[in-house]
Write a protein that holds these residues in place. Structure first.
Motif, PDB file in Angstrom:
ATOM      1  N   GLY A 132      10.321  62.332  97.823  1.00  0.00           N
ATOM      2  CA  GLY A 132      10.568  61.661  99.115  1.00  0.00           C
ATOM      3  C   GLY A 132      11.977  62.225  99.588  1.00  0.00           C
ATOM      4  N   GLY A 133      12.859  61.277 100.198  1.00  0.00           N
ATOM      5  CA  GLY A 133      13.966  61.695 100.514  1.00  0.00           C
ATOM      6  C   GLY A 133      14.247  61.044 102.122  1.00  0.00           C
ATOM      7  N   LYS A 134      15.462  60.897 102.715  1.00  0.00           N
ATOM      8  CA  LYS A 134      15.709  60.392 104.088  1.00  0.00           C
ATOM      9  C   LYS A 134      15.284  61.506 104.865  1.00  0.00           C
ATOM     10  CE  LYS A 134      19.325  58.262 106.704  1.00  0.00           C
ATOM     11  NZ  LYS A 134      20.837  57.823 106.799  1.00  0.00           N
ATOM     12  N   PRO A 135      14.422  61.187 105.907  1.00  0.00           N
ATOM     13  CA  PRO A 135      13.761  62.113 106.779  1.00  0.00           C
ATOM     14  C   PRO A 135      15.036  62.566 107.821  1.00  0.00           C
ATOM     15  CG  PRO A 135      13.018  60.083 107.378  1.00  0.00           C
ATOM     16  CD  PRO A 135      13.890  59.749 106.121  1.00  0.00           C
ATOM     17  N   VAL A 136      15.873  63.582 107.362  1.00  0.00           N
ATOM     18  CA  VAL A 136      16.833  63.884 108.378  1.00  0.00           C
ATOM     19  C   VAL A 136      16.595  65.217 108.611  1.00  0.00           C
ATOM     20  CG1 VAL A 136      18.493  62.320 107.703  1.00  0.00           C
ATOM     21  CG2 VAL A 136      18.526  64.587 106.856  1.00  0.00           C
ATOM     22  N   ALA A 137      15.921  66.209 108.005  1.00  0.00           N
ATOM     23  CA  ALA A 137      15.980  67.568 108.116  1.00  0.00           C
ATOM     24  C   ALA A 137      14.558  68.051 108.239  1.00  0.00           C
ATOM     25  CB  ALA A 137      16.829  68.337 107.271  1.00  0.00           C
ATOM     26  N   THR A 138      14.141  69.256 108.998  1.00  0.00           N
ATOM     27  CA  THR A 138      12.806  69.462 108.971  1.00  0.00           C
ATOM     28  C   THR A 138      12.370  70.377 107.805  1.00  0.00           C
ATOM     29  OG1 THR A 138      12.996  69.686 111.388  1.00  0.00           O
ATOM     30  CG2 THR A 138      11.272  70.913 110.529  1.00  0.00           C
ATOM     31  N   SER A 146      12.786  65.772 105.361  1.00  0.00           N
ATOM     32  CA  SER A 146      13.246  65.302 104.065  1.00  0.00           C
ATOM     33  C   SER A 146      14.837  65.072 104.238  1.00  0.00           C
ATOM     34  CB  SER A 146      12.692  66.257 102.973  1.00  0.00           C
ATOM     35  OG  SER A 146      13.315  65.775 101.589  1.00  0.00           O
ATOM     36  N   ASP A 147      15.414  64.654 103.068  1.00  0.00           N
ATOM     37  CA  ASP A 147      16.888  64.957 103.023  1.00  0.00           C
ATOM     38  C   ASP A 147      17.337  66.290 103.037  1.00  0.00           C
ATOM     39  OD1 ASP A 147      17.765  65.742 100.187  1.00  0.00           O
ATOM     40  OD2 ASP A 147      15.862  64.627 100.289  1.00  0.00           O
ATOM     41  N   ALA A 148      18.616  66.423 103.458  1.00  0.00           N
ATOM     42  CA  ALA A 148      19.289  67.721 103.800  1.00  0.00           C
ATOM     43  C   ALA A 148      18.974  68.755 102.646  1.00  0.00           C
ATOM     44  CB  ALA A 148      20.688  67.740 104.274  1.00  0.00           C
ATOM     45  N   ILE A 149      19.490  68.231 101.460  1.00  0.00           N
ATOM     46  CA  ILE A 149      19.315  68.965 100.338  1.00  0.00           C
ATOM     47  C   ILE A 149      18.150  69.445  99.915  1.00  0.00           C
ATOM     48  CG2 ILE A 149      19.909  68.822  97.707  1.00  0.00           C
ATOM     49  CD1 ILE A 149      22.118  66.711  98.346  1.00  0.00           C
ATOM     50  N   ASN A 150      17.140  68.623  99.766  1.00  0.00           N
ATOM     51  CA  ASN A 150      15.895  69.174  99.352  1.00  0.00           C
ATOM     52  C   ASN A 150      15.075  69.930 100.478  1.00  0.00           C
ATOM     53  OD1 ASN A 150      15.322  68.261  96.841  1.00  0.00           O
ATOM     54  ND2 ASN A 150      15.260  66.042  97.680  1.00  0.00           N
ATOM     55  N   ALA A 151      15.483  69.838 101.782  1.00  0.00           N
ATOM     56  CA  ALA A 151      14.749  70.401 102.709  1.00  0.00           C
ATOM     57  C   ALA A 151      15.284  72.000 102.912  1.00  0.00           C
ATOM     58  CB  ALA A 151      15.142  69.762 104.149  1.00  0.00           C
ATOM     59  N   ALA A 152      16.608  72.002 102.538  1.00  0.00           N
ATOM     60  CA  ALA A 152      17.370  73.510 102.494  1.00  0.00           C
ATOM     61  C   ALA A 152      16.761  73.996 101.265  1.00  0.00           C
ATOM     62  CB  ALA A 152      18.683  73.133 102.203  1.00  0.00           C
ATOM     63  N   MET A 153      16.322  73.488 100.044  1.00  0.00           N
ATOM     64  CA  MET A 153      15.852  74.050  99.031  1.00  0.00           C
ATOM     65  C   MET A 153      14.287  74.502  99.175  1.00  0.00           C
ATOM     66  SD  MET A 153      13.499  73.722  96.230  1.00  0.00           S
ATOM     67  CE  MET A 153      13.314  71.936  95.802  1.00  0.00           C
TER      68      MET A 153
END
Length: 555
Positions: A132-138, A146-153
């Motif tokens: 999951g993760g806070k949906p802030v990044a594509t 997802s959240d910025a950390i996981n989206a970046a990864m």
């Protein structure tokens, strides 16, 4: 028995030397002192004392009193580096740097979009479904956020789930775009960065990542510390710029990045190009965003991780590498490493491209029946990462065999795993030998085997590829000119054609066109969040939509 035990105990006591009780330690000098080698406990060690050679000793540590080891002085070099990173968002860039930074952003987005259709992209989306993760990044190439950390990864891993993303070129042995762009975009969406800020942060990331790797003496030998070091520092610099960290906060972020620097260059044995994508892109993008968000949340850190005992460069010195920390700030503001970064002109590892250039030139002048080939010799470096590498697009023998059979190689064909077990291709791989070629010129400077015109740089006239036919005829081809040389440089039109070809099967013609136009006009973008809809695709895991790029290769 008791006499034997007593004797053994006395022997051990002599070996241990004087024994101090808790009472002795508590009383110390106040009780007349406890003698240790003729000196009272707490007495200052003489200059010749072994304590001065202890690895933790450094004369620059403050003396006990008002200050502690945490007040170890920050070096002018680190001060300058942090100030440069912190101020990059307000610093104008030369027109050529702006233009080529856009090219690399577009090239990277295309690599991630295309990679979303491959195993690394699918695995990344499956991972996010679980965490999951806070949906802030594509999550590019899907409808997920997802959240910025996981989206970046995931974006960083997806963008190198193949071999079409850019390379550091002369700036260092790394894949800058997937680290830097993934990190800057994820945090850019979280903080609402405008197009100019995003562009400047990306250019900065290319500058810092390559410099840190060069300063650490990183080698492209895949045996000493991992080249992913460049990626995580480049991503941190870009993320710090987006987040507008102060110079002190930037130093903290760099310290957390040093703590996260990791990776083992074992990817020659990676079967599906997923771990390789994580190592070369996912780790760096994730780590850079993590470092910056930790500091934004109030985490403090060591003030200067590049100086003093147990500093970042100690690992590389221990590995026997030539460490030159001053190279981290050399040419900052005047030498822009994005101008030295390279583009992939084929969907294979860079080292393979030059060989395929020569092979295609050979096939243009001769008709070759691959069934009649008895032996193939490729001039390169035996036991390199592309010598019978695990992933098909990082396997020299497979790429050569595919080109001999199909007469060309595309993104779609190289990722057709069923071809890996084709009997004719298996036979051609089995008769392919990689012969060594010197890869250092006379001055000792490294010559990247994927560099156009490498034979001229090496002063070598040896053929790049040689075929021995069943009747004994030998057919060979030397080095040939290709895209990227000064006589045939990359252009905006070439970049747009490559990016459009890779993205259209996934995004469609109209969406691809709008995304390309937005990137080429980033200065007019008020918020990078507006790119989100253009980078999304509803196709997901329903089917693989792979491009037939490149239709033309050496032109």
């Amino acid at each position: 028995m008791s006499n034997a035990v007593d004797a053994a105990s006395k022997t051990q006591a002599r070996r241990r030397g004087p024994t101090l009780s808790r009472r002795d330690l508590g009383l110390g000098a106040a009780a007349g002192g406890v003698a240790i080698a003729g000196r009272a406990l707490g007495e200052t060690a003489p200059p010749s004392s072994p304590s001065l050679s202890h690895p933790g000793y450094d004369a620059r540590f403050p003396a006990p009193g008002e200050k502690t080891a945490a007040d170890y002085p920050v070096s002018p070099m680190t001060e300058r580096l942090a100030a440069y990173i912190s101020g990059a968002g307000h610093r104008e860039l030369p027109p050529l740097v702006i233009e080529q930074t856009k090219w690399h952003i577009l090239d990277t987005l295309a690599a991630i979009v295309a990679g979303s259709q491959l195993p690394a992209g699918r695995a990344g989306r499956a991972f996010l479904a679980g965490v999951g993760g806070k949906p802030v990044a594509t999550v590019i190439g899907s409808t997920l956020k997802s959240d910025a950390i996981n989206a970046a990864m995931v974006n960083g891993t997806t963008g190198h789930g193949h071999e079409i993303d850019d390379t550091g070129g002369a700036s260092g042995p790394w894949h800058p775009g997937i680290n830097v762009v993934s990190a800057a975009l994820a945090l850019g969406e979280q903080f609402g960065t405008n197009g100019t800020g995003f562009l400047r942060s990306v250019a900065l990331g290319y500058d810092i990542g390559g410099r840190v790797g060069t300063a650490a003496g990183l080698l492209r030998n895949f045996r000493t510390p991992t080249v992913s070091v460049c990626g995580i520092f480049g991503a941190t610099a870009a993320a710090a710029c987006v987040a507008r960290l102060s110079p002190e906060q930037t130093r903290f972020a760099l310290s957390y990045t040093a703590q996260q620097s990791s990776g083992i260059d074992s990817f020659r044995r990676d079967p599906d190009h997923i771990e390789k994508g994580f190592l070369n892109g996912g780790i760096g993008a994730r780590g850079g965003v993590t470092s910056v968000l930790l500091v934004k949340a109030g985490f403090t850190a060591v003030h200067d991780i590049f100086e003093g005992p147990a500093n970042f460069f100690a690992l590389f010195r221990a590995a026997g590498q030539t460490v030159q920390p001053e190279l981290m700030i050399e040419g900052l503001g005047t030498r822009f490493d994005v101008l030295a970064a390279g583009f992939k002109r084929r969907p294979v590892a860079g080292a393979i491209s030059a060989v395929l250039d020569s092979l295609e030139a050979l096939l243009e002048r001769r008709t070759i029946d691959p069934r009649r080939i008895a032996k193939i010799v490729v001039r390169y470096e035996p036991n390199s990462v592309t010598d019978n590498g695990g992933p098909p697009d990082a396997n020299m023998q497979h790429a050569v065999a595919m080109t001999l059979v199909d007469k060309r190689l595309s993104f779609q064909s190289i990722h057709d795993r069923s071809r890996f077990s084709d009997p004719l291709l298996v036979r051609l791989r089995s008769i392919t030998t990689i012969a060594p070629v010197t890869i250092y010129n006379q001055s000792g400077k490294y010559i990247d085997p994927s560099t156009p015109g490498r034979a001229a740089a090496l002063g070598s006239k040896a053929p790049v590829i040689q075929l021995t036919m069943a009747d004994g005829e030998i057919i060979s081809q030397g080095d040939v000119p290709s895209r990227g040389e000064s006589s045939n440089p990359y252009t905006r039109e070439w970049i747009v054609e490559k990016a459009s070809s890779l993205m259209t099967p996934v995004l469609g013609v109209r969406q691809t066109s709008l995304l390309v136009e937005s990137v080429l006009n980033l200065e007019q973008l008020g918020n990078v969040r507006s790119l989100s809809a253009l980078m999304s695709s509803a196709h997901g895991d329903t089917e693989s939509r792979l491009s037939d790029w490149p239709l033309r290769t050496r032109s």
